[in-house]
Motif scaffolding. Structure first.
Motif, PDB file in Angstrom:
ATOM      1  N   ALA A   1       0.868  -1.168   0.000  1.00 30.35           N
ATOM      2  CA  ALA A   1       0.000   0.000   0.000  1.00 30.35           C
ATOM      3  C   ALA A   1       0.910   1.224   0.000  1.00 30.35           C
ATOM      4  CB  ALA A   1      -0.894   0.010   1.230  1.00 30.35           C
ATOM      5  N   MET A   2       0.525   2.253  -0.733  1.00 31.67           N
ATOM      6  CA  MET A   2       1.355   3.446  -0.858  1.00 31.67           C
ATOM      7  C   MET A   2       0.571   4.659  -0.375  1.00 31.67           C
ATOM      8  SD  MET A   2       4.171   2.297  -2.079  1.00 31.67           S
ATOM      9  CE  MET A   2       4.978   3.872  -2.410  1.00 31.67           C
ATOM     10  N   GLY A   3       1.315   5.613   0.156  1.00 33.76           N
ATOM     11  CA  GLY A   3       0.618   6.790   0.667  1.00 33.76           C
ATOM     12  C   GLY A   3       1.494   8.020   0.682  1.00 33.76           C
ATOM     13  N   TRP A   4       0.859   9.121   1.051  1.00 33.47           N
ATOM     14  CA  TRP A   4       1.545  10.395   1.230  1.00 33.47           C
ATOM     15  C   TRP A   4       1.197  10.952   2.601  1.00 33.47           C
ATOM     16  CZ3 TRP A   4       4.966  12.346  -2.281  1.00 33.47           C
ATOM     17  CH2 TRP A   4       4.950  11.797  -3.568  1.00 33.47           C
ATOM     18  N   PHE A   5       2.227  11.439   3.268  1.00 32.82           N
ATOM     19  CA  PHE A   5       2.084  12.135   4.535  1.00 32.82           C
ATOM     20  C   PHE A   5       2.763  13.487   4.385  1.00 32.82           C
ATOM     21  CE2 PHE A   5       0.698   8.714   7.493  1.00 32.82           C
ATOM     22  CZ  PHE A   5       0.763   7.649   6.614  1.00 32.82           C
ATOM     23  N   ARG A   6       2.425  14.412   5.261  1.00 31.88           N
ATOM     24  CA  ARG A   6       3.085  15.722   5.199  1.00 31.88           C
ATOM     25  C   ARG A   6       3.429  16.209   6.586  1.00 31.88           C
ATOM     26  NH1 ARG A   6      -2.036  19.364   2.970  1.00 31.88           N
ATOM     27  NH2 ARG A   6      -3.285  19.377   4.894  1.00 31.88           N
ATOM     28  N   GLN A   7       4.463  17.039   6.620  1.00 29.16           N
ATOM     29  CA  GLN A   7       4.928  17.585   7.897  1.00 29.16           C
ATOM     30  C   GLN A   7       5.257  19.049   7.726  1.00 29.16           C
ATOM     31  OE1 GLN A   7       8.153  15.366   9.658  1.00 29.16           O
ATOM     32  NE2 GLN A   7       7.700  16.195  11.684  1.00 29.16           N
ATOM     33  N   ALA A   8       4.513  19.883   8.425  1.00 32.96           N
ATOM     34  CA  ALA A   8       4.773  21.314   8.437  1.00 32.96           C
ATOM     35  C   ALA A   8       5.770  21.626   9.551  1.00 32.96           C
ATOM     36  CB  ALA A   8       3.475  22.076   8.646  1.00 32.96           C
ATOM     37  N   PRO A   9       6.478  22.750   9.473  1.00 30.16           N
ATOM     38  CA  PRO A   9       7.472  23.098  10.502  1.00 30.16           C
ATOM     39  C   PRO A   9       6.860  23.115  11.896  1.00 30.16           C
ATOM     40  CG  PRO A   9       7.711  24.536   8.615  1.00 30.16           C
ATOM     41  CD  PRO A   9       6.466  23.731   8.376  1.00 30.16           C
TER      42      PRO A   9
ATOM     43  N   SER B   1      -4.517   1.508  -2.107  1.00 33.12           N
ATOM     44  CA  SER B   1      -4.261   0.099  -1.844  1.00 33.12           C
ATOM     45  C   SER B   1      -3.393  -0.536  -2.926  1.00 33.12           C
ATOM     46  CB  SER B   1      -5.595  -0.652  -1.743  1.00 33.12           C
ATOM     47  OG  SER B   1      -6.265  -0.635  -2.991  1.00 33.12           O
ATOM     48  N   ARG B   2      -2.902  -1.730  -2.617  1.00 32.97           N
ATOM     49  CA  ARG B   2      -2.049  -2.453  -3.563  1.00 32.97           C
ATOM     50  C   ARG B   2      -2.742  -2.665  -4.897  1.00 32.97           C
ATOM     51  NH1 ARG B   2      -0.712  -7.963  -0.913  1.00 32.97           N
ATOM     52  NH2 ARG B   2      -2.938  -7.822  -0.446  1.00 32.97           N
ATOM     53  N   SER B   3      -4.015  -2.994  -4.831  1.00 30.41           N
ATOM     54  CA  SER B   3      -4.767  -3.346  -6.034  1.00 30.41           C
ATOM     55  C   SER B   3      -5.377  -2.148  -6.743  1.00 30.41           C
ATOM     56  CB  SER B   3      -5.892  -4.314  -5.664  1.00 30.41           C
ATOM     57  OG  SER B   3      -6.767  -3.693  -4.739  1.00 30.41           O
ATOM     58  N   ILE B   4      -5.130  -0.955  -6.195  1.00 28.60           N
ATOM     59  CA  ILE B   4      -5.613   0.304  -6.773  1.00 28.60           C
ATOM     60  C   ILE B   4      -7.136   0.435  -6.644  1.00 28.60           C
ATOM     61  CG2 ILE B   4      -5.350   1.909  -8.713  1.00 28.60           C
ATOM     62  CD1 ILE B   4      -3.265   0.171  -9.907  1.00 28.60           C
TER      63      ILE B   4
ATOM     64  N   SER C   1      -2.896   8.279  -7.083  1.00 28.84           N
ATOM     65  CA  SER C   1      -2.967   7.223  -8.083  1.00 28.84           C
ATOM     66  C   SER C   1      -1.636   6.482  -8.089  1.00 28.84           C
ATOM     67  CB  SER C   1      -3.289   7.795  -9.468  1.00 28.84           C
ATOM     68  OG  SER C   1      -2.284   8.703  -9.882  1.00 28.84           O
ATOM     69  N   ARG C   2      -1.615   5.351  -8.733  1.00 32.18           N
ATOM     70  CA  ARG C   2      -0.376   4.590  -8.841  1.00 32.18           C
ATOM     71  C   ARG C   2      -0.334   3.857 -10.170  1.00 32.18           C
ATOM     72  NH1 ARG C   2      -0.202   0.478  -3.995  1.00 32.18           N
ATOM     73  NH2 ARG C   2       1.628  -0.325  -5.102  1.00 32.18           N
ATOM     74  N   ASP C   3       0.892   3.619 -10.623  1.00 32.01           N
ATOM     75  CA  ASP C   3       1.136   2.848 -11.833  1.00 32.01           C
ATOM     76  C   ASP C   3       2.079   1.725 -11.435  1.00 32.01           C
ATOM     77  OD1 ASP C   3       1.963   1.779 -14.264  1.00 32.01           O
ATOM     78  OD2 ASP C   3       1.976   3.707 -15.270  1.00 32.01           O
ATOM     79  N   ASN C   4       1.534   0.535 -11.234  1.00 29.57           N
ATOM     80  CA  ASN C   4       2.362  -0.574 -10.759  1.00 29.57           C
ATOM     81  C   ASN C   4       3.380  -1.011 -11.810  1.00 29.57           C
ATOM     82  OD1 ASN C   4       1.156  -0.616  -8.245  1.00 29.57           O
ATOM     83  ND2 ASN C   4      -0.257  -2.273  -8.732  1.00 29.57           N
TER      84      ASN C   4
ATOM     85  N   ALA D   1       5.235   7.100   1.325  1.00 30.65           N
ATOM     86  CA  ALA D   1       5.303   6.031   2.317  1.00 30.65           C
ATOM     87  C   ALA D   1       4.823   4.719   1.719  1.00 30.65           C
ATOM     88  CB  ALA D   1       4.439   6.386   3.523  1.00 30.65           C
ATOM     89  N   ALA D   2       5.391   3.625   2.208  1.00 29.03           N
ATOM     90  CA  ALA D   2       5.016   2.292   1.739  1.00 29.03           C
ATOM     91  C   ALA D   2       4.780   1.375   2.922  1.00 29.03           C
ATOM     92  CB  ALA D   2       6.111   1.717   0.843  1.00 29.03           C
ATOM     93  N   GLY D   3       3.680   0.625   2.868  1.00 22.30           N
ATOM     94  CA  GLY D   3       3.362  -0.333   3.916  1.00 22.30           C
ATOM     95  C   GLY D   3       3.095  -1.697   3.316  1.00 22.30           C
ATOM     96  N   LEU D   4       3.857  -2.703   3.751  1.00 22.62           N
ATOM     97  CA  LEU D   4       3.725  -4.044   3.196  1.00 22.62           C
ATOM     98  C   LEU D   4       2.471  -4.702   3.745  1.00 22.62           C
ATOM     99  CD1 LEU D   4       4.858  -6.348   1.516  1.00 22.62           C
ATOM    100  CD2 LEU D   4       6.185  -7.060   3.519  1.00 22.62           C
ATOM    101  N   GLY D   5       1.487  -4.913   2.870  1.00 22.08           N
ATOM    102  CA  GLY D   5       0.274  -5.601   3.265  1.00 22.08           C
ATOM    103  C   GLY D   5      -0.568  -4.874   4.280  1.00 22.08           C
ATOM    104  N   LYS D   6      -0.378  -3.558   4.412  1.00 27.22           N
ATOM    105  CA  LYS D   6      -1.081  -2.795   5.434  1.00 27.22           C
ATOM    106  C   LYS D   6      -2.232  -1.999   4.826  1.00 27.22           C
ATOM    107  CE  LYS D   6       2.188  -3.686   8.532  1.00 27.22           C
ATOM    108  NZ  LYS D   6       3.405  -3.826   7.773  1.00 27.22           N
TER     109      LYS D   6
END
Length: 121
Positions: free
Chosen positions: A31-39, A50-53, A69-72, A95-100
């Motif tokens: 599973a892939m994601g985006w997180f952000r951090q401000a100062p 998700s893995r399967s889009i 979106s993702r392009d596997n 960020a990447a999470g294996l099977g999460k």
């Protein structure tokens, strides 16, 4: 390894597209994601796919404005950011999470170094 690109400076109301290229693992297992951090603030969830889009998840603050979106085949995940606001200013981390799922911060296996997004008013 996760390498982000596409950040920059944009005026409020503008758009940016972030990319994250993955290597060294079987991308489609994560599973892939985006997180952000401000100062001075914690790193927070933005979006995940998700893995399967088949499933995408967004924080309330970006829902309706951002699209993940993702392009596997290309081992790449994207974040299209529209109608940007000054409060979207932050370093954005892939960020990447294996099977999460759902992909919360404490379930991330791998982080990218981040790309700066600055939205001027």
């Amino acid at each position: 390894q996760l390498v982000e690109s596409g950040g920059g400076l944009v005026q409020a109301g503008g758009s940016l597209r972030l990319s994250c290229a993955a290597s060294g693992r079987t991308f489609s297992n994560y599973a892939m994601g985006w997180f952000r951090q401000a100062p001075g603030k914690e790193r927070t969830f933005v979006a995940a796919i998700s893995r399967s889009i088949t499933i995408a998840d967004y924080s309330d603050s970006v829902k309706g404005r951002f699209t993940i979106s993702r392009d596997n085949a290309k081992n790449t995940v994207y974040l299209q950011m529209d109608s940007l606001k000054p409060e979207d200013t932050a370093v954005y981390h892939c960020a990447a999470g294996l099977g999460k799922w759902p992909l919360s911060r404490n379930l991330v296996n791998y982080w990218g170094q981040g790309t700066q997004v600055t939205v001027s008013s």
